[in-house]
Design a protein around this motif. Structure first.
Motif, PDB file in Angstrom:
ATOM      1  N   SER A 426       0.822  -1.219   0.000  1.00  0.00           N
ATOM      2  CA  SER A 426       0.000   0.000   0.000  1.00  0.00           C
ATOM      3  C   SER A 426       0.854   1.266   0.000  1.00  0.00           C
ATOM      4  O   SER A 426       0.555   2.230  -0.712  1.00  0.00           O
ATOM      5  CB  SER A 426      -0.936   0.017   1.214  1.00  0.00           C
ATOM      6  N   ASN A 427       1.919   1.270   0.798  1.00  0.00           N
ATOM      7  CA  ASN A 427       2.770   2.470   0.868  1.00  0.00           C
ATOM      8  C   ASN A 427       3.469   2.749  -0.455  1.00  0.00           C
ATOM      9  O   ASN A 427       3.682   3.901  -0.832  1.00  0.00           O
ATOM     10  CB  ASN A 427       3.815   2.312   1.982  1.00  0.00           C
ATOM     11  N   ILE A 430       0.870   4.394  -2.707  1.00  0.00           N
ATOM     12  CA  ILE A 430       0.626   5.801  -2.340  1.00  0.00           C
ATOM     13  C   ILE A 430       1.711   6.717  -2.912  1.00  0.00           C
ATOM     14  O   ILE A 430       1.439   7.837  -3.342  1.00  0.00           O
ATOM     15  CB  ILE A 430       0.573   5.956  -0.802  1.00  0.00           C
ATOM     16  N   LYS A 431       2.945   6.232  -2.963  1.00  0.00           N
ATOM     17  CA  LYS A 431       4.078   7.048  -3.413  1.00  0.00           C
ATOM     18  C   LYS A 431       4.436   6.804  -4.881  1.00  0.00           C
ATOM     19  O   LYS A 431       5.419   7.360  -5.383  1.00  0.00           O
ATOM     20  CB  LYS A 431       5.310   6.765  -2.541  1.00  0.00           C
ATOM     21  N   LYS A 463       1.423  12.217  -3.915  1.00  0.00           N
ATOM     22  CA  LYS A 463       0.197  12.037  -3.137  1.00  0.00           C
ATOM     23  C   LYS A 463      -0.935  11.619  -4.063  1.00  0.00           C
ATOM     24  O   LYS A 463      -0.989  12.072  -5.210  1.00  0.00           O
ATOM     25  CB  LYS A 463      -0.184  13.340  -2.416  1.00  0.00           C
ATOM     26  N   LYS A 480      -7.622   1.651  -0.863  1.00  0.00           N
ATOM     27  CA  LYS A 480      -6.519   2.381  -0.235  1.00  0.00           C
ATOM     28  C   LYS A 480      -6.463   3.839  -0.700  1.00  0.00           C
ATOM     29  O   LYS A 480      -6.156   4.739   0.080  1.00  0.00           O
ATOM     30  CB  LYS A 480      -5.185   1.692  -0.545  1.00  0.00           C
ATOM     31  N   ILE A 481      -6.764   4.066  -1.979  1.00  0.00           N
ATOM     32  CA  ILE A 481      -6.762   5.446  -2.495  1.00  0.00           C
ATOM     33  C   ILE A 481      -7.850   6.260  -1.808  1.00  0.00           C
ATOM     34  O   ILE A 481      -7.615   7.390  -1.353  1.00  0.00           O
ATOM     35  CB  ILE A 481      -6.963   5.451  -4.029  1.00  0.00           C
ATOM     36  N   GLN A 483      -9.195   5.665   1.016  1.00  0.00           N
ATOM     37  CA  GLN A 483      -8.822   5.816   2.419  1.00  0.00           C
ATOM     38  C   GLN A 483      -7.842   6.981   2.586  1.00  0.00           C
ATOM     39  O   GLN A 483      -7.991   7.815   3.487  1.00  0.00           O
ATOM     40  CB  GLN A 483      -8.185   4.507   2.889  1.00  0.00           C
ATOM     41  N   LYS A 484      -6.863   7.065   1.694  1.00  0.00           N
ATOM     42  CA  LYS A 484      -5.864   8.125   1.768  1.00  0.00           C
ATOM     43  C   LYS A 484      -6.477   9.485   1.444  1.00  0.00           C
ATOM     44  O   LYS A 484      -6.158  10.503   2.088  1.00  0.00           O
ATOM     45  CB  LYS A 484      -4.716   7.825   0.799  1.00  0.00           C
ATOM     46  N   GLU A 487      -8.359  10.560   4.443  1.00  0.00           N
ATOM     47  CA  GLU A 487      -7.458  11.070   5.488  1.00  0.00           C
ATOM     48  C   GLU A 487      -7.001  12.486   5.158  1.00  0.00           C
ATOM     49  O   GLU A 487      -6.961  13.365   6.032  1.00  0.00           O
ATOM     50  CB  GLU A 487      -6.235  10.154   5.615  1.00  0.00           C
ATOM     51  N   ALA A 488      -6.667  12.710   3.897  1.00  0.00           N
ATOM     52  CA  ALA A 488      -6.210  14.038   3.474  1.00  0.00           C
ATOM     53  C   ALA A 488      -7.332  15.061   3.627  1.00  0.00           C
ATOM     54  O   ALA A 488      -7.105  16.209   4.029  1.00  0.00           O
ATOM     55  CB  ALA A 488      -5.736  13.982   2.024  1.00  0.00           C
TER      56      ALA A 488
END
Length: 745
Positions: A426-427, A430-431, A463, A480-481, A483-484, A487-488
């Motif tokens: 997942s990390n 994200i990057k 991001k 996951k996207i 979710q991120k 969060e943002a």
């Protein structure tokens, strides 16, 4: 008796001596090497050599080449054959096998035709290709010793590369076994269902063969024709492919088996042909034949050497039977290929072998000309016109790609570089800022294809954006996207709310709930969080809010209806959630009535009770059979039940043929579904809504969050009237965007 005498008793002393010398070198070179099950690695070349010698009929030179090749794989830097006199043929084969072993499917991006071309190009002696297939067959027979990832990779390679190659070489026994092994691992329930049906109908096939030959026995005896009769049953994989292609059930595949005449006679072609046509005439005199399905591969053999007469006839019960007529020599070639006859008589350039090799090379160069035998639009002598079966196709809904280190990853068709990044971690997703596919730089939206080697590029400043959701196709990436992004948004919302609070204090103004709701509606934000986030990232200019709030405060009365409507919508949404929670509660199921079954051929057990087996929970309309238990009457099992094969094989005398009555007397059949779905808040309601659309009642509904896989694991126990209704439910659930997998327990 030494090891070689025991392993290869059929060779003469000269052949055994050659093998003994090669085995000794391999045993020393492989000392201390083990396989995945901890057993000595020498077991692998022994297995390959046994296949080559016993099942294909290759000579001692080929067996020796197998052992020398495996020895040199582990010691490529040393000349382990120096000082030995193995001969040019053996060393040529060893060299070819060594070169093939350096090819990795990822190097050729798993493009099957290129890979096969490489194998053939390295095979100066065509027996090298056959030995490579023997090697793969031994691996497929030993799949259970490999770890899951390695096993999946080998199964894929076999489907895409080795099965088509065995087909093109005419090695039908090897092809069939590899197909069935692939099928057993890839589609276990379908495999069980078909193999169990084949076991259950074996006596019926034997009876048909006995009835078929009875009126022909006298004629064949008078003509002095010596023959053997055997049943050739299609493989489970071939039957399944036909069921898929023709959209028919097992019973709809009319050529599940063929009756084969194998004539014992001299091997001169004139005698062979005369006897085959003689038997053909007797069969067609006795039985009505379908001339459209006549296949004459005696007058015009296939390029791979296949010779046989095929005809379809109809018996007195209007049952269609496929009949194959061939000699003992033809049967051996048909089963094990032309390579099995090589070098026994010192033949190096026999015309049929040259034709065979030419046809293989032609097929590899012109893969799209491969058709069914008798296909229209092809020249009579085109090699592609001779092939009878379909070449297996790779899975269409999945792709298989590799990491730079060679790790295999399975993704849905249409997956992108970004999907791949999230699949790794997942990390990393994200990057992710891009990637390299087969060494070429590509953007994150680049779609991948089977065999690609993918390297992910990342940036600490990268991001996720809303656009990413339109790039990815996997549920894990999408979850996951979101979710991120959420969060943002919360972070920006906190900053925006703090900014608004400070400004309101400076303006000596208040923002009550009514005014805030009207403000959000005017600016078209779906919720408070989105509104404050827009303030936080500057999308909404804080300087304009003062005038907007004052404007709204002056017209509250006019807007009250809209606010009430918003409240009404909120209330309606809350009621929907309450309803969903109610439907998720566990309900107590009732037992299934047992009077929905009529038992055929069970006149002596009419008074026994019937019960549905709990191991597989049959539903009205499923393919089923009855098992007469000692204390509980007849237990009804699905033919695909995990226990079916054992019951049919161990207790055939307790198996009863059963069928369903025309209409069920109850609508209370129970079954359990397992649903794997993305972590989307709406998915639970979506699953429930689909089930409630059909004639199904939920008895229990359990949801577990699988953090490791990023999914909901849902178990639903249903009460349902028939398998037809169940199929509708399964089909609609699988069509849901956020549902990953649905299976029936």
């Amino acid at each position: 008796m030494d090891t070689i005498d025991e392993l290869f008793p059929s060779f003469d002393e000269k052949g055994k001596g050659l093998i003994r010398e090669a085995y000794s070198i391999a045993e020393k070179a492989l000392e201390g090497q083990t396989r995945g099950n901890g057993k000595p690695f020498i077991g692998h070349p022994v297995g390959v050599a046994k296949i080559a010698a016993d099942e294909i009929g290759l000579p001692a030179e080929c067996v020796a080449a197998v052992f020398l090749h495996e020895a040199m794989r582990f010691h490529p830097e040393t000349d382990i054959v120096s000082g030995h006199t193995f001969g040019k043929d053996v060393l040529t084969m060893v060299d070819g096998l060594n070169k093939i072993s350096t090819i990795k499917p990822k190097d050729t991006r798993l493009e099957a035709e290129n890979y096969k071309k490489l194998i053939v190009s390295y095979s100066k002696d065509p027996r090298v290709t056959v030995l490579k297939l023997a090697d793969r067959l031994e691996v497929m027979r030993s799949l259970e010793i490999f770890p899951k990832l390695s096993r999946e990779r080998k199964i894929l390679e076999t489907l895409m590369l080795y099965i088509p190659l065995a087909h093109q070489l005419g090695l039908y026994n090897m092809k069939s076994e590899m197909e069935d092994t692939y099928f057993r691992y890839a589609e276990p329930e379908q495999y069980r269902a078909i193999t169990n049906k084949l076991k259950a109908t074996e006596k019926d096939r034997q009876k048909l063969m006995t009835q078929f030959i009875e009126p022909l026995k006298h004629k064949l005896s008078e003509a002095g024709i010596a023959y053997k009769l055997k049943i050739r049953t299609k493989t489970a994989y071939s039957i399944w492919r036909k069921m898929q292609k023709q959209k028919v059930p097992f019973e709809g595949v009319y050529d599940v088996f063929a009756i084969r005449f194998i004539i014992d006679c001299d091997t001169d072609r004139e005698t062979e042909h005369a006897l085959c046509w003689k038997v053909f005439s007797y069969v067609t005199e006795e039985y009505e034949s379908d001339t459209r399905r006549l296949r004459d591969w005696i007058s015009n053999p296939k390029p791979n050497g296949y010779e046989s007469l095929h005809i379809t006839v109809k018996n007195s019960d209007n049952v269609y039977l496929e009949v194959q007529i061939r000699t003992k020599r033809m049967d051996e070639v048909a089963e094990n290929g032309l390579a099995s006859h090589w070098s026994y008589k010192g033949i190096k350039h026999e015309a049929t072998l040259d034709k065979w090799l030419s046809s293989v090379r032609y097929a590899l160069e012109h893969p799209h000309t491969m058709m069914h035998s008798g296909g229209q639009g092809q020249a009579e002598d085109s090699p592609g016109a001779y092939y009878e079966d379909d070449i297996p196709e790779p899975p269409s809904k999945e792709i298989f790609v590799f990491t730079p280190s060679g790790e295999l990853r399975k993704l849905p068709a249409g997956a992108t570089v970004l999907d791949f990044a999230f699949d790794i971690h997942s990390n990393l997703g994200i990057k992710c800022s891009g990637g390299k596919v087969n060494g070429k730089a590509v953007p994150i939206k680049e779609k991948l294809k089977t065999g690609d080697v993918v390297e992910i590029m990342s940036s600490k400043n990268q991001k996720p954006s809303q656009d990413w959701l339109s790039i990815v196709v996997t549920s894990k990436a999408r979850t996951k996207i979101r979710q991120k992004l959420s969060e943002a948004e919360f972070q920006k919302a906190a900053e925006g709310k703090e900014l608004v609070t400070r400004r309101l204090k400076n303006w000596k103004m208040e923002l009550d709930d009514e005014t805030l709701a009207a403000l959000m509606k005017k600016l078209q934000y779906r919720n408070v969080n989105a509104f404050y986030a827009a303030v936080g990232d500057g999308t909404v200019d804080i300087g304009t809010l003062k005038d907007l709030i004052q404007s709204i405060s002056g017209t509250k009365d006019g807007e009250s209806g809209d606010i009430q409507e918003t409240d009404s919508q909120t209330q309606s949404s809350g009621q929907a959630r309450d309803k969903a929670q109610t439907e998720k509660k566990m309900w107590d199921g009732r037992g299934v009535s047992s009077d929905d079954i009529l038992v055929l051929s069970a006149r002596n057990v009419k008074n026994l009770d019937y019960k549905m087996a709990k191991c597989c929970n049959p539903v009205y309309g499923d393919d089923v059979f009855g098992f007469v238990s000692i204390k509980e009457g007849i237990k009804i099992h699905r033919i695909s039940c995990p226990n079916a094969a054992r019951l049919i094989e161990m207790y055939p005398y307790r198996i009863q043929k059963v069928r369903w009555s025309d209409t069920p007397s109850t609508s209370s059949f129970q079954t359990t579904l397992r649903v794997s779905a993305a972590l989307e808040p709406s998915v639970i309601n979506e699953v429930i809504d689909v089930i409630n659309t059909f004639k199904a009642s939920i008895r229990s509904f359990n949801v577990n969050e699988n953090g490791k896989n990023g999914t909901y694991d849902i178990s639903v126990k249903l009460s349902i009237p028939s398998n037809l209704e169940l199929d509708k439910v399964l089909s609609q659930l699988r069509a849901l965007r956020n549902v990953i997998k649905v299976s029936r327990s």
